[in-house]
Scaffold this motif. Structure first.
Motif, PDB file in Angstrom:
ATOM      1  N   THR A  55     -14.283  -6.148  34.002  1.00 45.29           N
ATOM      2  CA  THR A  55     -15.037  -6.430  32.852  1.00 45.29           C
ATOM      3  C   THR A  55     -13.908  -6.782  31.877  1.00 45.29           C
ATOM      4  O   THR A  55     -12.795  -6.146  31.760  1.00 45.29           O
ATOM      5  N   PRO A  56     -14.353  -7.739  31.066  1.00 46.27           N
ATOM      6  CA  PRO A  56     -13.224  -7.928  29.823  1.00 46.27           C
ATOM      7  C   PRO A  56     -13.063  -6.891  28.749  1.00 46.27           C
ATOM      8  O   PRO A  56     -13.723  -6.099  28.639  1.00 46.27           O
ATOM      9  N   PRO A  57     -11.967  -7.081  28.301  1.00 49.44           N
ATOM     10  CA  PRO A  57     -11.570  -5.946  27.280  1.00 49.44           C
ATOM     11  C   PRO A  57     -12.630  -6.249  26.177  1.00 49.44           C
ATOM     12  O   PRO A  57     -13.097  -7.105  25.914  1.00 49.44           O
ATOM     13  N   ALA A  58     -12.822  -5.183  25.392  1.00 47.03           N
ATOM     14  CA  ALA A  58     -14.023  -5.132  24.231  1.00 47.03           C
ATOM     15  C   ALA A  58     -13.177  -6.047  23.302  1.00 47.03           C
ATOM     16  O   ALA A  58     -11.944  -5.971  23.033  1.00 47.03           O
ATOM     17  N   VAL A  59     -14.083  -6.769  22.520  1.00 49.96           N
ATOM     18  CA  VAL A  59     -13.796  -7.559  21.499  1.00 49.96           C
ATOM     19  C   VAL A  59     -14.017  -7.022  20.241  1.00 49.96           C
ATOM     20  O   VAL A  59     -15.248  -6.353  19.895  1.00 49.96           O
ATOM     21  N   GLU A  60     -13.340  -6.983  19.407  1.00 41.98           N
ATOM     22  CA  GLU A  60     -13.487  -6.276  17.994  1.00 41.98           C
ATOM     23  C   GLU A  60     -14.521  -7.164  17.111  1.00 41.98           C
ATOM     24  O   GLU A  60     -14.142  -8.309  17.252  1.00 41.98           O
ATOM     25  N   PRO A  61     -15.233  -6.473  16.306  1.00 43.16           N
ATOM     26  CA  PRO A  61     -16.277  -7.166  15.488  1.00 43.16           C
ATOM     27  C   PRO A  61     -15.665  -8.032  14.492  1.00 43.16           C
ATOM     28  O   PRO A  61     -14.659  -7.513  13.933  1.00 43.16           O
ATOM     29  N   PRO A  62     -16.056  -8.976  13.775  1.00 40.03           N
ATOM     30  CA  PRO A  62     -15.422  -9.594  12.711  1.00 40.03           C
ATOM     31  C   PRO A  62     -15.497  -8.621  11.657  1.00 40.03           C
ATOM     32  O   PRO A  62     -16.242  -7.978  11.417  1.00 40.03           O
TER      33      PRO A  62
END
Length: 96
Positions: A55-62
């Motif tokens: 699973t890809p690392p979590a992406v921070e919301p803008p």
């Protein structure tokens, strides 16, 4: 007993239906043949093994957008509309 009269030949709808069935049969045969010759293997269902986690690392919301400017709260100046004798507004007529 009476014998049925001549049908006048095959119906266009019946011919069209038989044609569509024929096209479907040909498409099914071609699809099965291409699957059999391409060696297409069904995809395996991934196991629930934790060591195989991709699973890809979590992406921070803008960041949140800046707040919008508030609308002016002061009322707009209005002039009373001209009315006729019945109290209905009279449309404005601008002369050229």
């Amino acid at each position: 007993m009476t014998t049925p009269g001549a049908g006048g030949g095959p119906s266009p709808l019946r011919l069209g239906g038989l044609g569509l069935i024929g096209v479907a049969v040909v498409a099914a045969v071609i699809g099965l043949a291409s699957t059999a010759t391409s060696g297409d293997q069904p995809t395996a269902v991934p196991s629930a093994d934790a060591s195989n986690d991709t699973t890809p690392p979590a992406v921070e919301p803008p960041p949140p957008a800046p707040p919008a400017e508030p609308l002016p709260t002061e009322p707009l100046p209005t002039e009373p509309l001209p009315t006729d004798a019945a109290g209905l507004p009279v449309p404005s007529v601008t002369e050229p």
